[in-house]
Design an enzyme around this catalytic site. Structure first.
Site, mmCIF file in Angstrom:
data_model
loop_
_atom_site.group_PDB
_atom_site.id
_atom_site.type_symbol
_atom_site.label_atom_id
_atom_site.label_comp_id
_atom_site.label_asym_id
_atom_site.label_seq_id
_atom_site.Cartn_x
_atom_site.Cartn_y
_atom_site.Cartn_z
ATOM 1 N N LYS A 77 0.828 -1.212 0.000
ATOM 2 C CA LYS A 77 0.000 0.000 0.000
ATOM 3 C C LYS A 77 0.858 1.256 0.000
ATOM 4 O O LYS A 77 0.545 2.229 -0.687
ATOM 5 C CB LYS A 77 -0.962 -0.011 1.187
ATOM 6 C CG LYS A 77 -2.026 -1.077 1.004
ATOM 7 C CD LYS A 77 -3.280 -0.802 1.797
ATOM 8 C CE LYS A 77 -4.402 -1.725 1.348
ATOM 9 N NZ LYS A 77 -4.927 -2.578 2.412
ATOM 10 N N LYS B 59 -6.991 -12.448 -9.118
ATOM 11 C CA LYS B 59 -8.205 -12.747 -8.372
ATOM 12 C C LYS B 59 -9.183 -11.577 -8.378
ATOM 13 O O LYS B 59 -8.818 -10.454 -8.714
ATOM 14 C CB LYS B 59 -7.860 -13.192 -6.956
ATOM 15 C CG LYS B 59 -7.218 -12.143 -6.084
ATOM 16 C CD LYS B 59 -7.080 -12.695 -4.665
ATOM 17 C CE LYS B 59 -7.045 -11.559 -3.671
ATOM 18 N NZ LYS B 59 -7.148 -11.960 -2.294
ATOM 19 N N LYS C 204 -11.852 -5.675 -5.191
ATOM 20 C CA LYS C 204 -12.509 -4.376 -5.327
ATOM 21 C C LYS C 204 -11.683 -3.398 -6.148
ATOM 22 O O LYS C 204 -12.200 -2.681 -6.986
ATOM 23 C CB LYS C 204 -12.726 -3.765 -3.944
ATOM 24 C CG LYS C 204 -13.957 -4.270 -3.257
ATOM 25 C CD LYS C 204 -13.993 -3.783 -1.815
ATOM 26 C CE LYS C 204 -14.461 -4.919 -0.933
ATOM 27 N NZ LYS C 204 -14.423 -4.621 0.484
#
Ligand code: TRP
Length: 353
Positions: free
Chosen positions: A114, A217, A220
């Site tokens: 992140k 995969k 969101k």
């Protein structure tokens, strides 16, 4: 008394739930509620670590609550609550942070990923990431809440003394840290407050639900999701537009990744003999992707339609949602406050009155 083991899991309040959440988490939540003492919560504080958005946050919490309930989590069997309704979590988060190393947080994979994204770092070199996180003088900053995400998650788990934590593979490192923090706390204060929690996946490996974009995969942030509450038309359109390949050129050739992804989705929703018939059709080059996608959309809708319909009813009934979480918060706080008392006492925080 035959005490049931404690199961706890949470989902971050960032947007609606998709098929990956359903097959990876929610479906297991429902299966476990009869056999374990289950706590399922909405991690709204964790959602604040990235893009805090006050207008969206409360809506997201309500949506996910309604999705839990619509998918079959039963508030009379499992304890459903909102993380921020249990202020004991925030207090213990402060206390546990005193025993967590900055270095071990900086080295956490989820943090590095992140931070790399937020600072726009292209390098994979850990030293580069660390030095930019610490040295960045631009107005881009990585907040301390993101760094201490694992502390907060550990507290979610430890404050309820959970034994089993059903989460995907991507959370394994957080769970490992949780165990380490539990051991560290117990041994530093010479207490036996926390059990060491383990991941829990019904004996089989966690299912990986692929997205519709041909690789990777469902997620969101990938924009490749089928949401549980997608309307029929939207859902069909998404499936019909899913990435495939140009079709098999010669009999028996290996199945390409995008087509394999659709077959993997089919395996979750469609009768095995039908899935096999598409595999055979790929092998003898007679496969028609249009037919396969129609079938897939149909079968996904069989799973999602009842959930979407219940979702709409529940979502419109805010009084009911409110009742569920009030009851959930009470029960969650009861346990959390007991653990917090033990923690405070161990650390020497003793009340005068
Ligand atoms: N980190 C988890 C995720 O992103 C969400 C979460 C927060 C969680 N606290 C938890 C999961 C405690 C299990 C237990 O999916």
């Amino acid at each position: 008394m035959n005490e049931k083991e404690i199961v706890l899991s949470g989902i971050r309040a960032t947007g609606n739930l998709h098929l990956g959440n359903y097959y990876g988490a929610l479906r297991n939540f429902v299966k476990m509620q009869d056999d374990y003492d289950c706590l399922y919560f909405i991690a709204d504080l964790h959602a604040l670590t990235t893009n805090p958005d006050p207008a969206a946050l409360h809506e997201n919490v309500k949506n996910i609550l309604a999705e839990y309930l619509a998918a079959g989590v039963d508030p009379d069997k499992a304890n459903i609550f909102v993380q921020s309704d249990v202020p004991e979590i925030s207090e213990m988060y402060l206390l546990l942070n005193m025993h967590v190393g900055i270095g071990e947080l900086l080295r956490t994979t989820s943090f590095k990923d992140k931070a790399r994204k937020q600072l726009g770092i292209s390098s994979n070199d850990d030293k580069d990431i660390e030095s930019q996180v610490i040295g960045s003088e631009s107005n881009k900053r990585v907040n301390a809440g993101l760094l201490t995400y694992p502390t907060l998650m550990a507290v979610d788990i430890l404050i309820q003394k959970a034994h089993k934590v059903p989460v995907g593979k991507d959370q394994e490192q957080h769970l490992e840290l949780t165990r380490r923090f539990a051991r560290r706390f117990n041994s530093f204060y010479n207490v036996d407050i926390f059990p060491e929690p383990e991941n829990f996946n019904f004996g089989h490996n966690a299912v990986k639900v692929p997205g519709l974009d041909g690789s990777g995969k469902m997620g969101k942030s990938e924009g490749n999701c089928i949401y549980l509450v997608d309307e029929e038309k939207v859902l069909r359109k998404k499936v019909m537009r899913a990435v495939t390949d140009e079709g098999p050129k010669e009999p028996g050739q290996p199945i390409s990744e995008p087509v394999q992804n659709l077959l993997t989705l089919m395996e979750l929703t469609t009768a095995p003999e039908i899935v096999q018939s598409y595999r055979d059709a790929y092998a003898d080059c007679s496969i028609r992707y249009g037919d396969m996608k129609k079938q897939l959309a149909e079968d996904i809708l069989k799973v999602t339609t009842p959930i979407r319909e219940r979702y709409k009813e529940i979502r419109a009934d805010e009084a009911y949602i409110g009742k569920v979480v009030r009851q959930g918060a009470e029960r969650a706080r009861e346990r959390a406050s007991k653990t917090l008392e033990e923690v405070r006492k161990a650390m020497g925080i003793i009340r005068f009155y």
